[in-house]
Design an enzyme around this catalytic site. Structure first.
Site, PDB file in Angstrom:
ATOM      1  N   ASP A  45       0.808  -1.398   0.365  1.00 37.99           N
ATOM      2  CA  ASP A  45       0.336  -0.396  -0.226  1.00 37.99           C
ATOM      3  C   ASP A  45       0.897   0.909   0.048  1.00 37.99           C
ATOM      4  OD1 ASP A  45      -2.618   1.705  -0.361  1.00 37.99           O
ATOM      5  OD2 ASP A  45      -2.531   0.744   2.386  1.00 37.99           O
ATOM      6  N   HIS A  46       0.404   2.117  -0.646  1.00 37.80           N
ATOM      7  CA  HIS A  46       0.794   3.956  -0.560  1.00 37.80           C
ATOM      8  C   HIS A  46       2.080   3.762  -1.064  1.00 37.80           C
ATOM      9  CE1 HIS A  46      -2.297   6.171   0.268  1.00 37.80           C
ATOM     10  NE2 HIS A  46      -3.489   5.253   0.836  1.00 37.80           N
ATOM     11  N   HIS A  82     -11.092   4.734  -0.356  1.00 36.07           N
ATOM     12  CA  HIS A  82      -9.410   4.577   1.354  1.00 36.07           C
ATOM     13  C   HIS A  82     -10.184   6.139   2.059  1.00 36.07           C
ATOM     14  CE1 HIS A  82      -5.886   3.696  -1.688  1.00 36.07           C
ATOM     15  NE2 HIS A  82      -6.767   3.673  -2.212  1.00 36.07           N
ATOM     16  N   LYS A 128      -9.831   9.847   9.869  1.00 35.75           N
ATOM     17  CA  LYS A 128      -9.707   8.533   9.970  1.00 35.75           C
ATOM     18  C   LYS A 128     -10.214   7.646  10.536  1.00 35.75           C
ATOM     19  CE  LYS A 128      -6.296   8.277   7.543  1.00 35.75           C
ATOM     20  NZ  LYS A 128      -5.413   6.776   5.905  1.00 35.75           N
ATOM     21  N   GLU A 183      -3.319  -0.420  -8.143  1.00 32.65           N
ATOM     22  CA  GLU A 183      -3.965   0.874  -7.898  1.00 32.65           C
ATOM     23  C   GLU A 183      -3.816   2.211  -7.931  1.00 32.65           C
ATOM     24  OE1 GLU A 183      -7.938   0.330  -4.635  1.00 32.65           O
ATOM     25  OE2 GLU A 183      -6.208   1.593  -3.783  1.00 32.65           O
TER      26      GLU A 183
END
Length: 522
Positions: A188-189, A376, A343, A301
């Site tokens: 991820d990221h 996300h 978040k 992605e």
């Protein structure tokens, strides 16, 4: 030796999973043989051997029973002879190490991650390496395809884990639960090619590119003459085109099926100035990934959700058109949606406006893909899930991470109140520093006072908006703190069933709006 265990030891290839009743009976027999508690769902018969996961206190071990000495030598552990009925067999009890994970992965194909394609899917980030069994128990009730190994490079740095550890810890959870329905693994990221290399070496199959550092946010408000200067300065060689060609392809009316968008010269100037470097960086990352994977299947992605402003339709169209023109293939894209995706808390904004915008972005994804729209910071956005499911159908990916850490705190609050209180006090001190890299709005002075809560009400703090965000973003500081790390993990390992129950309940709420399984998945 029971008839069922004997049958397992005679199976060729990968045998079908045992029924719950059969697994419980074989587990009871293995408990006696090993002196440990065997996880019944883990029992797997393959190639005349039985593999299982067992627990002795807080320590877990891989168990292998067979007559094949060469098989046992693939694992690093202690080997003893056991007599079962008239049979003398070898029993190995081995650590849940990386080398033993690799050996088990080579024997049991369902422990290898796969690509998921355009199935609706959910990423279950696990910052602790303990949550996968709880995630799977919720996935069994749902119609979502799971990504069960998922962690960003940023989170790896804050938790002190490596991509290989993330992959291995997911494997042991998958093995423990006997999950055979396939899973993805999300690196991820990722921001640079070194990130790609370390994650590819660990066997990840899903790569989320984060080109946020290459976004030119000044393009949102810059005057036209400044935009033209920015356009002239783009690396047109890397983009393999010209500004004139870009205008010819994207200026004017763009048909999106159910409606059309007119992209003005200003729209296109802002889109290209803001995201031109993003496109060039993403193409560079994609081509490097292709070379590193060397023919092995993978999925990409693209994420622009952490930009300063909402992704416009013109910007989405520009990104998708240019990536496609340059030969990039991707399975999902995460725009910055209208409203706020903070978040660990529910969506903040106008739901009708979100639905309208989400449907328009979906039209772009269908026109230039199809590819999934990715949510996300997607955990706990309960008001959004019914909309995303109704509008997108299968073309949706839900990404969660920190919410599993919050459920770990909920479990700790239930079984170790004093540790919970200490973590809360520390988190309040750290929040002003740790919030810097997150999109959050919680205020310490508005957080419910933990000192006013009796022990049996402590977990209600996890339902407070301000407490959730404060506890969410301070996870790295807590896990690095010498006073917290050991008791934190020890508490969860001693009470893993409590943690799994918390996760199952919490993730059922996430997945149910996207469709519930007609029957429990095996």
């Amino acid at each position: 030796m029971s008839e069922k265990l004997l049958e397992c030891l005679q199976a060729s290839g990968l045998a079908a999973a045992l029924t719950e009743n059969e697994a419980n009976k074989v587990a009871a027999e293995l408990d006696e043989i090993t002196g440990q508690q065997v996880y019944s769902r883990s029992i797997t018969a393959a190639d005349k051997a039985v593999f299982f996961l067992a627990r002795d206190g807080e320590t877990k071990s891989l168990g292998v029973i067979s007559t094949d000495a060469a098989l046992h030598r693939k694992f690093v552990g202690s080997i003893v002879e056991v007599v079962l009925g008239k049979e003398t067999l070898l029993l190995t009890l081995a650590e849940t190490s990386s080398s033993n994970a690799a050996a088990l992965r080579s024997i049991l194909p369902f422990l290898n991650p796969t690509t998921l394609g355009l199935k609706k899917s959910a990423g279950c980030g696990d910052r602790l390496g303990l949550a996968t069994p709880g995630h799977i128990r919720a996935i069994r009730h749902s119609t979502m395809a799971p990504i069960l190994a998922q962690q960003s490079i940023r989170e790896n740095a804050r938790t002190g884990r490596t991509p290989q550890q993330v992959m291995d810890e997911a494997l042991w959870g998958i093995f423990q639960e006997g999950w055979r329905e396939g899973f993805g693994a999300d690196a991820d990221h990722l921001k640079n090619t070194d990130d790609i290399d370390s994650c590819a070496a660990a066997g990840f199959t899903f790569y989320t590119i984060d080109p946020g550092e290459h976004v030119d946010n000044e393009a949102n408000t810059a005057p036209i003459d400044v935009l033209k200067t920015k356009i002239a300065a783009l690396d047109w060689a890397a983009l393999e085109t010209t500004w004139d060609a870009t205008q010819a392809a994207l200026g004017g009316k763009i048909d999106l099926g159910s409606f059309a968008v007119n992209i003005s010269e200003e729209d296109l100037l802002r889109s290209a100035a803001k995201y031109g470097r993003v496109v060039a960086h993403t193409v560079k990352m994609y081509r490097h990934l292709e070379a590193v994977m060397n023919g092995k299947p993978f999925e990409l992605e693209m994420s622009v959700d952490e930009t300063e402003t909402v992704t416009t339709l013109a910007e989405h169209i520009y990104i998708a058109h240019e990536l496609k023109r340059l030969g990039v293939r991707w399975v999902s894209l995460a725009p910055r949606y209208v409203g706020d995706f903070e978040k660990g808390v529910d969506y903040i904004g106008d739901l009708a406006e979100f639905e309208k915008s989400f449907a328009q972005h979906l039209a772009v994804s269908k026109t230039f893909g199809p590819y999934k729209l990715s949510l996300h910071s997607g955990s706990d956005k309960f008001s959004v899930y019914p909309i995303a499911s109704r509008v997108a159908g299968d073309l949706v990916h839900l990404k969660t991470a920190g919410t599993s850490y919050l459920e770990a705190l909920r479990a700790i609050g239930k079984v170790n109140p004093s540790l919970f209180r200490s973590i809360v006090a520390f988190a309040k001190e750290r929040y002003p520093i740790d919030r810097a890299s997150y999109h959050v709005s919680a205020q310490v002075e508005k957080m419910q006072n933990v000192d006013e809560l009796p022990n049996d009400k402590l977990t209600t703090l996890l339902d407070d908006f301000h407490a959730r965000e404060i506890l969410h973003v301070t996870f790295g500081s807590v896990l690095h703190h010498a006073d917290f790390r050991e008791p934190f993990f020890a508490t969860l390992r001693r009470n893993e069933g409590v943690y799994y129950d918390m996760l199952e309940i919490h993730f059922d709420k996430h997945f149910a709006p996207f469709g519930e399984a007609s029957a429990a998945k095996a």
